[in-house]
Write an enzyme that holds these catalytic residues in place. Structure first.
Site, PDB file in Angstrom:
ATOM      1  N   GLU A   1      12.200 -36.900  24.612  1.00  9.75           N
ATOM      2  CA  GLU A   1      12.114 -35.409  23.929  1.00  9.75           C
ATOM      3  C   GLU A   1      13.084 -35.173  22.886  1.00  9.75           C
ATOM      4  OE1 GLU A   1      12.052 -32.445  27.037  1.00  9.75           O
ATOM      5  OE2 GLU A   1      10.148 -33.414  27.885  1.00  9.75           O
TER       6      GLU A   1
ATOM      7  N   GLU B   1       6.107 -37.330  31.978  1.00  5.60           N
ATOM      8  CA  GLU B   1       6.444 -36.195  32.886  1.00  5.60           C
ATOM      9  C   GLU B   1       5.626 -35.141  32.638  1.00  5.60           C
ATOM     10  OE1 GLU B   1      10.334 -34.151  31.600  1.00  5.60           O
ATOM     11  OE2 GLU B   1      11.231 -36.124  31.127  1.00  5.60           O
TER      12      GLU B   1
HETATM   13  C1  BGP Z   1      11.950 -31.861  30.359  1.00  3.13           C
HETATM   14  C2  BGP Z   1      13.044 -32.988  30.327  1.00  3.13           C
HETATM   15  C3  BGP Z   1      13.771 -33.111  31.695  1.00  3.13           C
HETATM   16  C4  BGP Z   1      13.469 -31.827  32.514  1.00  3.13           C
HETATM   17  C5  BGP Z   1      12.171 -31.424  32.560  1.00  3.13           C
HETATM   18  C6  BGP Z   1      12.028 -29.757  33.205  1.00  3.13           C
HETATM   19  O1  BGP Z   1      12.144 -31.325  29.081  1.00  3.13           O
HETATM   20  O2  BGP Z   1      12.970 -34.126  29.894  1.00  3.13           O
HETATM   21  O3  BGP Z   1      14.818 -33.467  31.749  1.00  3.13           O
HETATM   22  O4  BGP Z   1      14.667 -31.125  32.599  1.00  3.13           O
HETATM   23  O5  BGP Z   1      11.913 -30.944  31.104  1.00  3.13           O
HETATM   24  O6  BGP Z   1      12.750 -29.014  32.527  1.00  3.13           O
HETATM   25  P1  BGP Z   1      13.538 -27.700  33.371  1.00  3.13           P
HETATM   26  O7  BGP Z   1      14.317 -28.332  34.214  1.00  3.13           O
HETATM   27  O8  BGP Z   1      14.016 -27.074  32.166  1.00  3.13           O
HETATM   28  O9  BGP Z   1      12.559 -26.963  33.921  1.00  3.13           O
END
Ligand code: BGP
Length: 469
Positions: A158, A374
């Site tokens: 990301e 993800e």
């Molecule tokens: C993405 C990242 C992860 C994870 C996820 C959830 O952007 O790659 O590392 O953190 O988001 O985000 P959050 O924990 O802010 O809800």
């Protein structure tokens, strides 16, 4: 509709969010360590203690039908300063982790950089300093040689989140706000760092594959009939998605993308960015050789025209309705009636995933293999002593809707080869700490005991039947 036989069903993790052990075995400090110490809200120790408990999490993965995992290597476990001396204990740890994956038949997809630049690298300007790109390439080459057991590499997780959260919303260190010049320069430099690593990997003629992971938020005009809203959507899409998709998938920035980027810079009275001809050649060479793209998708954005100064409020606690995003020279995020939102104000819109997959398929036809790297739903969850599991029906509903969107895209010609749920087990969240849980496996952060949630059983059925239950 069924997923093909070779479809991967995996769980996603990231080193800093699961490993804990941030000071163990010679690990170097990273940008988050000092920032979280100062902030004093929470820190990444012990997180999910994956540094010690990976055998248990991999055994659970196997038991619940998973055949893949996303992990990242913590750069500062291998090079505590980002370059120079190597820490053998860090190298050994990852060999052991990959051997355990092999033992359980779980394919590791390994990210080289998941938001955790070594502190030295960060203090020297992070991605804004071209010398750090050289260090990143050296670290990557070391890993490619050292870990032949890895077949799937991901250069950077990301890049949009790094750049935008570091310099626009100020939610990642160094917490600068509305510096679009630094944001776009970091975006281009991240594309370049990725490209140089892909080209270095391909020059080594190794047997595996290499790709990148993008967070793609599909951006729509709030009112589709409004030209102003449409333009706001195009500008936000440029900031979030277009610079990365063009830079890493097409290998060049079309005039329209450059114009939209410059419109944002001019509206904020900020200087243009540097892109050399040599950079462009590097981007093109990498795009031509890229093996796959990972898509992280959580939510879509609905934009309306906005002419005022920038104002953002980050919802880092799950207080529904508390977030604000109005960006000067871009637009304002709104909510579309009828589209549900999470407690963190993220609109739940599975069609956004379908549309994003179709966009890649249509606009970047050279990309032959996609993975969903993800996708998932963060919830506030707690296990009371009389309960044995978490009844996370909301999460099941969320995954189910998104899996159906993926199947629809596959039917319409997109080659999606696997799905990684965020996240495998509950873990540390960068800006939320421990109150936003995503895991298939509930983690009691006091005892580190794991409890499969209802969604884990649902996921197992999906992985075993290759259909969406
Ligand atoms: C993405 C990242 C992860 C994870 C996820 C959830 O952007 O790659 O590392 O953190 O988001 O985000 P959050 O924990 O802010 O809800």
């Amino acid at each position: 509709m069924k997923f093909p036989n070779d479809f991967l069903f995996g769980g996603a993790t990231a080193a800093y969010q699961v490993e804990g052990a941030t000071k163990a075995d010679g690990k170097g400090r990273v940008l988050w360590d000092g920032y979280l110490e100062k902030q004093g809200r929470f820190n990444a120790d012990p997180a999910s203690d994956f540094y010690h408990r990976y055998p248990e999490d991999l055994a659970l993965s196997k038991q619940f039908g998973l055949n893949a995992i996303r992990v990242s290597i913590a750069w500062s476990r291998i090079f505590p300063k980002g370059y120079g001396a190597i820490e053998q204990r860090g190298v050994d740890y990852y060999h052991k982790l990959f051997a355990e994956c092999a033992k359980d038949g779980i394919e590791p997809f390994v990210t080289l950089h998941h938001f955790d630049s070594p502190e030295n690298i960060y203090e020297d300007g992070d991605w804004l300093n071209p010398a750090n790109i050289d260090h990143f390439v050296d670290y990557a080459k070391f890993c490619f040689k050292e870990f032949p057991e890895v077949k799937y590499w991901i250069t950077i997780n990301e890049p949009t989140s790094s750049a935008v959260q570091q310099y626009v919303t100020g939610t990642f260190p160094p917490n600068e706000k509305y510096n679009f010049h630094k944001t776009f320069q970091a975006e281009h430099n991240l594309n370049l760092a990725h490209a140089r690593v892909v080209n270095a990997y391909k020059a080594m003629h190794l047997a595996g594959q290499i790709g990148i992971v993008h967070a793609l938020q599909t951006v729509y005009p709030l009112d589709p009939a409004s030209a102003g809203d449409q333009h706001a959507a195009d500008l936000q899409d440029t900031l979030d998605n277009r610079v990365f998709l063009d830079g890493t998938l097409a290998g060049h920035y079309p005039d329209e993308t450059l114009q939209l980027m410059r419109e944002i810079l001019v509206a904020n009275r900020q200087a243009d960015i540097q892109i050399s001809n040599a950079d462009e050649a590097e981007l093109q060479e990498a795009a031509d050789q890229l093996d796959f793209v990972g898509v992280n998708y959580y939510f879509s954005k609905f934009m309306k025209a906005y002419n005022g100064p920038s104002e953002t409020v980050h919802n880092g606690t799950g207080k529904k309705g508390s977030s604000i995003s109005r960006l000067q020279g871009i637009g304002e995020s709104g909510l579309r009636p009828g589209v549900p939102v999470t407690d963190w104000d993220w609109p739940i819109y599975p069609k956004g995933l379908y549309d994003q997959l179709m966009r890649i398929h249509q606009n970047y036809p050279n990309i032959k293999n996609l993975y969903i790297t993800e996708n998932g739903l963060g919830l506030k969850e707690s296990l009371s002593p009389d309960q044995h599991t978490i009844q996370d029906d909301k999460r099941i509903d969320y995954i189910q809707q998104h899996m159906n969107a993926i199947l629809q895209a596959m039917q319409d010609g997109v080659n999606v080869k696997g799905y990684f749920i965020w996240s495998l087990q509950d873990q540390f969240s960068w800006t939320n700490g421990y109150n936003k849980r995503y895991g298939l496996f509930y983690v009691d952060f006091d005892t580190q005991k794991r409890y499969p949630k209802k969604s884990a059983y649902w996921f197992k059925e999906m992985a075993e039947t290759h259909t969406v239950p």
